[in-house]
Design a protein around this motif. Structure first.
Motif, PDB file in Angstrom:
ATOM      1  N   SER A  61      41.921  18.928  30.025  1.00  0.00           N
ATOM      2  CA  SER A  61      43.041  19.091  29.099  1.00  0.00           C
ATOM      3  C   SER A  61      44.187  18.145  29.392  1.00  0.00           C
ATOM      4  O   SER A  61      44.808  17.607  28.484  1.00  0.00           O
ATOM      5  N   PHE A  62      44.494  17.942  30.673  1.00  0.00           N
ATOM      6  CA  PHE A  62      45.639  17.120  31.026  1.00  0.00           C
ATOM      7  C   PHE A  62      45.168  15.895  31.784  1.00  0.00           C
ATOM      8  O   PHE A  62      44.900  15.952  32.981  1.00  0.00           O
ATOM      9  N   THR A  63      45.055  14.774  31.059  1.00  0.00           N
ATOM     10  CA  THR A  63      44.594  13.545  31.676  1.00  0.00           C
ATOM     11  C   THR A  63      45.682  12.948  32.557  1.00  0.00           C
ATOM     12  O   THR A  63      46.856  13.256  32.410  1.00  0.00           O
ATOM     13  N   HIS A  64      45.282  12.071  33.452  1.00  0.00           N
ATOM     14  CA  HIS A  64      46.247  11.393  34.309  1.00  0.00           C
ATOM     15  C   HIS A  64      46.194   9.905  34.032  1.00  0.00           C
ATOM     16  O   HIS A  64      45.391   9.421  33.256  1.00  0.00           O
ATOM     17  N   THR A 183      51.740  12.778  23.690  1.00  0.00           N
ATOM     18  CA  THR A 183      51.843  13.094  25.102  1.00  0.00           C
ATOM     19  C   THR A 183      51.419  11.944  26.004  1.00  0.00           C
ATOM     20  O   THR A 183      50.692  11.041  25.594  1.00  0.00           O
ATOM     21  N   PRO A 185      50.726  11.313  30.604  1.00  0.00           N
ATOM     22  CA  PRO A 185      50.573  12.073  31.846  1.00  0.00           C
ATOM     23  C   PRO A 185      51.830  12.192  32.703  1.00  0.00           C
ATOM     24  O   PRO A 185      51.961  13.126  33.477  1.00  0.00           O
ATOM     25  N   ASP A 186      52.755  11.239  32.567  1.00  0.00           N
ATOM     26  CA  ASP A 186      53.848  11.119  33.523  1.00  0.00           C
ATOM     27  C   ASP A 186      55.201  11.435  32.878  1.00  0.00           C
ATOM     28  O   ASP A 186      55.541  10.877  31.829  1.00  0.00           O
ATOM     29  N   THR A 187      55.984  12.298  33.501  1.00  0.00           N
ATOM     30  CA  THR A 187      57.275  12.690  32.931  1.00  0.00           C
ATOM     31  C   THR A 187      58.268  11.531  32.892  1.00  0.00           C
ATOM     32  O   THR A 187      59.109  11.463  31.983  1.00  0.00           O
ATOM     33  N   ARG A 215      45.333  15.830  24.623  1.00  0.00           N
ATOM     34  CA  ARG A 215      46.646  16.298  25.054  1.00  0.00           C
ATOM     35  C   ARG A 215      46.826  16.010  26.529  1.00  0.00           C
ATOM     36  O   ARG A 215      45.944  16.295  27.340  1.00  0.00           O
ATOM     37  N   SER A 216      47.962  15.427  26.873  1.00  0.00           N
ATOM     38  CA  SER A 216      48.275  15.142  28.263  1.00  0.00           C
ATOM     39  C   SER A 216      49.446  16.021  28.694  1.00  0.00           C
ATOM     40  O   SER A 216      49.851  16.941  27.970  1.00  0.00           O
ATOM     41  N   PHE A 217      50.002  15.762  29.867  1.00  0.00           N
ATOM     42  CA  PHE A 217      50.954  16.694  30.481  1.00  0.00           C
ATOM     43  C   PHE A 217      52.326  16.730  29.804  1.00  0.00           C
ATOM     44  O   PHE A 217      52.862  17.789  29.509  1.00  0.00           O
ATOM     45  N   ALA A 218      52.913  15.556  29.574  1.00  0.00           N
ATOM     46  CA  ALA A 218      54.320  15.486  29.140  1.00  0.00           C
ATOM     47  C   ALA A 218      54.434  15.062  27.678  1.00  0.00           C
ATOM     48  O   ALA A 218      53.944  14.013  27.289  1.00  0.00           O
TER      49      ALA A 218
END
Length: 251
Positions: A61-64, A183, A185-187, A215-218
């Protein structure tokens, strides 16, 4: 190496790196390209990975962040097509534009070289060097350079961006989901992207179809606030799009 064992190695590698090339998997497993492609097709059918042109992508779900040398080689023809369209239709002479540290936006640079008087502002190290090599007036933001993506991030870059205005910003994304979230990965990269959009008269998201439904993290923006440029979408891809989206499909 048995098929089941090899596919487990492939799955672990793809999940660890987020994205990988067929050639990398061949070298890692000492296996032919045809065998790896067959493995990837079987694994996609099982929902273990997602096939992309020239390789495979994690379905987590959350790639980097993915290393630059891999990102530049994936879906390269589609990226060039999108970049060419963006320049032809949305870059005009004697303007300041922002180009994000993405691999699709990077492909815009050779086409921009044919438009006089353009100044590029960027947080992408490769983008800045490429623009200089093409004789384009270039401003590189200051700040910390990320190891994987070679993007400049941090408070220094944010403060610089807030003092600038652009006729257009061209931005990459790691995901566009059905709720319209864009989205990454990095804020810290998300913070830069938010300001890129806020400081531009028009904002364009350049993405190949592998990012649709991901969908990634941020979250850094909503599709209602931008124009999305991509290549022709399949019926499957379109199911992942939000109801309201300003979308340009490039054939």
């Amino acid at each position: 190496m048995l098929t089941q064992e090899r596919q487990k190695v492939i799955e672990d590698y793809v999940n660890q790196h987020g994205l990988c090339r067929v050639s990398d998997l061949c070298s890692m497993t000492s296996t032919s390209e045809s065998t790896i492609r067959r493995d990837l097709n079987q694994m996609e059918e099982q929902g273990l990975i997602k096939r992309v042109h020239g390789g495979a992508q994690s379905v987590k779900s959350f790639t980097h962040d993915v290393s630059q040398h891999i990102r530049f080689s994936m879906n390269h023809n589609d990226k060039k097509l999108i970049a060419q369209y963006a320049v032809k239709n949305f870059v005009h002479k004697d303007v300041y534009i922002f180009i994000d540290a993405g691999t699709t936006t990077y492909e815009m640079v050779p086409f921009i070289a044919m438009t006089p008087g353009v100044t590029i502002v960027t947080n992408g190290l490769e983008t800045a060097l490429c623009a200089l090599n093409h004789g384009i007036e270039t401003i590189l933001l200051g700040g910390r350079i990320k190891e994987n993506t070679h993007a400049v991030v941090g408070q220094t870059a944010l403060k610089q961006l807030q003092q600038m205005n652009f006729s257009a910003s061209f931005i990459g994304t790691n995901g566009l989901d059905s709720q319209g979230n864009l989205t990454t990965p990095d804020t810290e990269e998300a913070a830069i992207k938010k300001i890129e959009i806020a400081q531009a008269d028009q904002a364009y998201i350049l993405t190949d179809t592998s990012k649709i439904g991901e969908r990634s993290f941020a979250t850094f923006a909503q599709v209602k606030d931008v124009t999305v440029l991509t290549t022709s979408l399949s019926a499957k891809d379109k199911k992942f799009l939000p109801a309201k989206i300003n979308l340009k499909e490039i054939c």
